[in-house]
Design a protein around this motif. Sequence first.
Motif, PDB file in Angstrom:
ATOM      1  N   SER B  49       1.746  -6.405  -9.939  1.00 18.29           N
ATOM      2  CA  SER B  49       1.513  -6.718  -8.519  1.00 18.29           C
ATOM      3  C   SER B  49       2.360  -7.892  -8.067  1.00 18.29           C
ATOM      4  O   SER B  49       2.814  -7.942  -6.925  1.00 18.29           O
ATOM      5  CB  SER B  49       0.037  -7.035  -8.273  1.00 18.29           C
ATOM      6  OG  SER B  49      -0.759  -5.915  -8.559  1.00 18.29           O
ATOM      7  N   GLN B  99      -3.098  -2.383  -3.777  1.00 14.48           N
ATOM      8  CA  GLN B  99      -4.206  -2.131  -4.680  1.00 14.48           C
ATOM      9  C   GLN B  99      -5.448  -2.226  -3.787  1.00 14.48           C
ATOM     10  O   GLN B  99      -5.525  -3.126  -2.978  1.00 14.48           O
ATOM     11  CB  GLN B  99      -4.212  -3.257  -5.736  1.00 14.48           C
ATOM     12  CG  GLN B  99      -4.749  -2.885  -7.073  1.00 14.48           C
ATOM     13  CD  GLN B  99      -4.363  -3.897  -8.151  1.00 14.48           C
ATOM     14  OE1 GLN B  99      -3.587  -4.824  -7.923  1.00 14.48           O
ATOM     15  NE2 GLN B  99      -4.901  -3.733  -9.322  1.00 14.48           N
ATOM     16  N   ASP B 179       0.771   0.221  -5.001  1.00 13.85           N
ATOM     17  CA  ASP B 179       0.151  -0.532  -6.094  1.00 13.85           C
ATOM     18  C   ASP B 179      -1.236   0.051  -6.356  1.00 13.85           C
ATOM     19  O   ASP B 179      -2.178  -0.214  -5.613  1.00 13.85           O
ATOM     20  CB  ASP B 179       0.061  -2.016  -5.705  1.00 13.85           C
ATOM     21  CG  ASP B 179      -0.342  -2.902  -6.881  1.00 13.85           C
ATOM     22  OD1 ASP B 179      -0.656  -2.360  -7.957  1.00 13.85           O
ATOM     23  OD2 ASP B 179      -0.336  -4.137  -6.714  1.00 13.85           O
TER      24      ASP B 179
HETATM   25 MG   LIG Z   1      -2.119  -5.539  -9.913  1.00 15.86          MG
END
Ligand SMILES: [Mg+2]
Lengths: 301, 272
Positions: B49, B99, B179
Amino acid sequence: MSDAILALDNVSKTFGRGDNPVYAARSVSFGLHAGRTLALVGESGSGKTTAARLIMREYTPDEGQLLFRGTPLGKANAKALKAYRASVQMVFQDPFAALNPTHTIRYHLERPLRLHQPKLNAKERTAAIEELLTRVKLDPALLMPKYPHELSGGQRQRISIARALAVNPQVIVADEPTSMLDVSVRLGILNLLNDMKAQLGLALLYITHDIATARYVAEDIMVMYAGQIVEWGNTESVLTNPQHPYTRLLLSAVPDPDRRFSDTRFSEELNRIEIIRRQSALPQPETREVAKNHFIRPMPE
Amino acid sequence: MTDPVLSIRNLNIDYIGAEKDFHAVKDVSFDIAPGEFFGLAGESGCGKSTIAFAVSRLHRPPALIRKGSQILVGGRDVLALDDNELRSFRWREVAMVFQSAMNSLNPVLTIETQFYDVLRAHSRISRAEARTRAAELLKLVDISPDRLSSYPHQCSGGMRPRIVIAICLALNPKLLIMDEPTTALDVVVQREILQRIDVLRKELGFSVLFITHDLGLMVQVSDRIGIMLEGELVEVNDAQTIYRTPQHAYTKRLWASMPKLHGEQIREGAQS
Ligand SMILES: [Mg+2]
Ligand SMILES: Nc1ncnc2c1ncn2[C@@H]1O[C@H](COP(=O)(O)OP(=O)(O)OP(=O)(O)O)[C@@H](O)[C@H]1O
Ligand SMILES: Nc1ncnc2c1ncn2[C@@H]1O[C@H](COP(=O)(O)OP(=O)(O)OP(=O)(O)O)[C@@H](O)[C@H]1O
Ligand SMILES: [Mg+2]
């Protein structure tokens, strides 16, 4: 089956009422056997955790019953219920939430031992804790004084398993025990579950949406959709020769490094997702044996 | 060879701490070609990330990119963009699905308004034109234009990441960063979404940087894969090669810990 340690017999559980009932369990029947693992797989919301909660007696069935060594739990007295509670232990998805942050690992294992084996003296208890930690392949001297936040995810899950083992259970229900762990740690936990089953003769219910891990640990498998077990039986047979359209849909969607996305041979079912989902959600009362120890509930025509 | 869409050279990122800095990304270099689906995998905390945020220039303190690091998108130096340039860079050049895409929609705005906000910020467009464009974009991800008047909570868990992806495609970015866009989703829904992305990138020609823990999925869908270990990119190769003949010991160990769905089972006893 008669020799099951624990069995669900036609158990149903519905949440919500009126126009919007959620069928979390519909005529669910299965048995857990000593030295065997049964996997329960299915998508989110299919009713897997509900099955675990029914077994843990957090939910009571609307219909049907639980049998422990052949005796209906409904007829059990207080003593038998206490024995049941010790015999059936649960391992949860989130190993962190399952442990108390303010207590050491030693404390976490000492408590169930005190309750379950009150006759042990302090020295014997320490020996028992050391044995439990060794069993789950952790170093007792290193781990006993530690707190949960000082452990890795895999170590925490091993502690949850050790704690479940502390009361000498016969059945372990593991609800997504590895889904929050990294791949490299996952296999260690799966191997541990396999060892427990073999060495202690435990009966395991392994709940997951990761079908590859189910194949790794379970002799038998059940595929659940909308509260119904639509296909079940020998794991190899179900996975290599799936018969129910929903099982086929699920298997064609499972990530599989050996099948490229661009290879469309495997994705026929993916073109019929809506139809298959709708049909599979209907009640499917019939049972058909499609191979030796391999059953489906055929979809209504 | 055509010029890469993304070119990263000697990327070093630290998280500045009170006592000690943490070197989260260590001298990472890789390219993504036009139209390529690039997978970045590795265990929790390895820095995936952190890289994604740096490429979209969304990194915030305490993250600090070291001098000498280079990130080029379509040949432009991303790390040198000023605020004005950054505005046109985001969404147009690089769009990112975070994410937890489930929660990255604004709960108090309709889907239509969220499309409008992105479209309007980058071009003079009327509400009606924006509506037509939003309907087209939703169709790309198999969602009915009826949904434009819905609020996020009225859409299912499988629809929300698809809506986020449609918004990301609104300004035809060159690079789509995803992500872990589907980790919380069912396998069937996940498959639907990624299959859709795979078709769209071939049709529209954008590249994808796809981040996930799911190695099986990554091998299935990616053209090329990078494996990260503790901040370092330890192996990069095309998906089939890295799967069939991994070179780095860590990659081998990852494959060895992945139970198989068919055929011979992996051997027990890979370390824990
Ligand atoms: Mg991550
Ligand atoms: N206590 C409850 N009250 C109302 N509905 C419930 C309750 N428990 C479960 N449900 C509903 O029953 C259905 C089955 O839920 P369950 O948690 O058993 O699914 P699951 O298969 O474990 O899903 P997941 O993979 O997401 O954990 C869901 O629709 C859920 O919302
Ligand atoms: N704001 C921060 N301050 C300090 N350290 C951080 C911060 N954000 C991330 N880190 C650290 O940097 C490392 C890389 O984090 P990053 O979020 O990039 O990992 P990741 O590979 O995306 O992991 P995951 O798979 O869990 O999402 C981790 O060790 C993390 O603890
Ligand atoms: Mg559950």
